[in-house]
Write a protein that holds these residues in place. Sequence first.
Motif, mmCIF file in Angstrom:
data_model
loop_
_atom_site.group_PDB
_atom_site.id
_atom_site.type_symbol
_atom_site.label_atom_id
_atom_site.label_comp_id
_atom_site.label_asym_id
_atom_site.label_seq_id
_atom_site.Cartn_x
_atom_site.Cartn_y
_atom_site.Cartn_z
ATOM 1 N N GLU A 354 0.828 -1.203 0.000
ATOM 2 C CA GLU A 354 0.000 0.000 0.000
ATOM 3 C C GLU A 354 0.867 1.260 0.000
ATOM 4 N N ALA A 355 1.920 1.273 0.805
ATOM 5 C CA ALA A 355 2.795 2.448 0.887
ATOM 6 C C ALA A 355 3.447 2.741 -0.460
ATOM 7 N N ARG A 361 5.977 6.919 -5.664
ATOM 8 C CA ARG A 361 6.582 5.657 -5.239
ATOM 9 C C ARG A 361 6.526 4.624 -6.365
ATOM 10 N N GLU A 362 7.155 3.479 -6.138
ATOM 11 C CA GLU A 362 7.384 2.499 -7.198
ATOM 12 C C GLU A 362 6.107 1.999 -7.862
ATOM 13 N N LEU A 363 5.038 1.817 -7.090
ATOM 14 C CA LEU A 363 3.823 1.219 -7.624
ATOM 15 C C LEU A 363 2.733 2.235 -7.952
ATOM 16 N N GLU A 364 3.123 3.495 -8.028
ATOM 17 C CA GLU A 364 2.128 4.543 -8.278
ATOM 18 C C GLU A 364 1.317 4.282 -9.543
ATOM 19 N N ASP A 365 1.984 3.860 -10.600
ATOM 20 C CA ASP A 365 1.301 3.684 -11.876
ATOM 21 C C ASP A 365 0.856 2.244 -12.104
ATOM 22 N N ALA A 366 0.972 1.401 -11.089
ATOM 23 C CA ALA A 366 0.533 0.006 -11.206
ATOM 24 C C ALA A 366 -0.437 -0.328 -10.079
#
Length: 491
Positions: A354-355, A361-366
Amino acid sequence: MNSTTLTEAEALRYRPQPRAMPQVEELVQDAAPAAEDWPELRPLEEDCSGTEAPRPFPLAALGEILGAAAQVIATDVQAPDAMAGGSVLAAAALAAQPLADVLLPNGQRKPLSLFVVTSAASGDRKSAVDDVACVEVNRRAQQQARQYHHAMEAYRNEQATREKGDPEPAEPKMQALTVGNATVEGTARLLRGQSSVGVFSPEGGEVLGGHSLKDSNRMAALAFFLKAWGAETLSVVRGGAGLTSLLGRRVSMSIMVQPVLLEQLLTDPLADGQGFLARCLIAQPATLAGTRFFSHANPHEHPAVQAYASRMAQLLDTVPELWEGGDGYELKPRGLPLDADASALWIEFYNAIEAEQAPGRELEDARAFASKAAEQAARIAGVITLFNDPEALEVGAEAMDGAIQLAAFYVHEHLRLTGKGKQAQTDRRLRTLLEWLQTQGQFLTTRQIAQKAPRAVRSLKTQGVQLLLEELSARGYIRLMGESWEVRHGL
């Protein structure tokens, strides 16, 4: 004519003063640099989504039985690790999904169904891997086909010899543990007479390119499989047959596709927008072609594969619990909760994922895929648990730790193959900004760039644009001249 005499002080006041010699740094800063003064160019990488080397598949994380079998398949068949691991995991999910649902720490119940999609080129031994990973599944499917053939023969004979007044014989229902050409109507027809099915194919083109997933049927088909993944009620409208509602069914998927088909799937806005991609565990391992020299090894004879097949048979032979008063096929899987240690591990993973979805952050676009990662880990942990011990009452820490490793592997593969990782997005924005700058004038201020650049760059605001400009400057594409950026043209 009167003359005026200047005092010495006045003479000094009006005497031209010698100019102070400028510092060398000032001369360099004020002078317009010549073309040869540009630093050495460090070119940007080409768009390399999917070309980064894949990480090793964590075979040991599958647990003692599944992991050992997958390792033997990968070694003896000489096939990529993610292909062997994904096939074994999907087959195990097919066997486990009718028997239990995993219970999350907040009490939510999730099915053990998994959708596994593995990409490999022709000659990478997709069928050879499936032959071993699905040996028991295939045996059951062949047995069901023979039984249906004989039942239909008996049905036709009974019809032919039926006399007037005799009751009409019941037509046998076709049953199949797996289906390859996954039309929605065909899958729904099977699920009218059984509780669980696997959409399995070593040639995924017949699934992704089949009738149901062609443009005219795509939206309805994807919606059907989304509901199947979530164990929701499956409703199918068929001409002449009306509405069919199927409760308590389970569907898992294991398809292997050519890289070109995977690329089409990953760039399909409908598959992405509806959330189909977010529910798939996708991997594209590197080929082993050129290293697979002849071996006498037969994976079917290995004790690890035999133990795996034996446990698979045990799970497939287990009669699942059904809802009383249902249609005779509506599953009532038992709950499989997480023990205290497994729950703590899962919550930690959930929070970490979640963070990483926060802006920047790394997963912003996924986020679509990342938001399902913790649930995928819980499902995988439930599958591993039942495969290790069909009588297990809860998921332990060891199974959960392995499942988290597997979920993390698939998160990385998703980022690698879709190019939605933070670095990939930054590289893409750098290329976008550079291409735009080279169509503009030679000098632009940061403010002008932040206001007029393409939307993908403007959305970063001034601070984000400044970081991109500094990176392009460090690579020698632009340089700061006072308050303006000089663009290096003629590259």
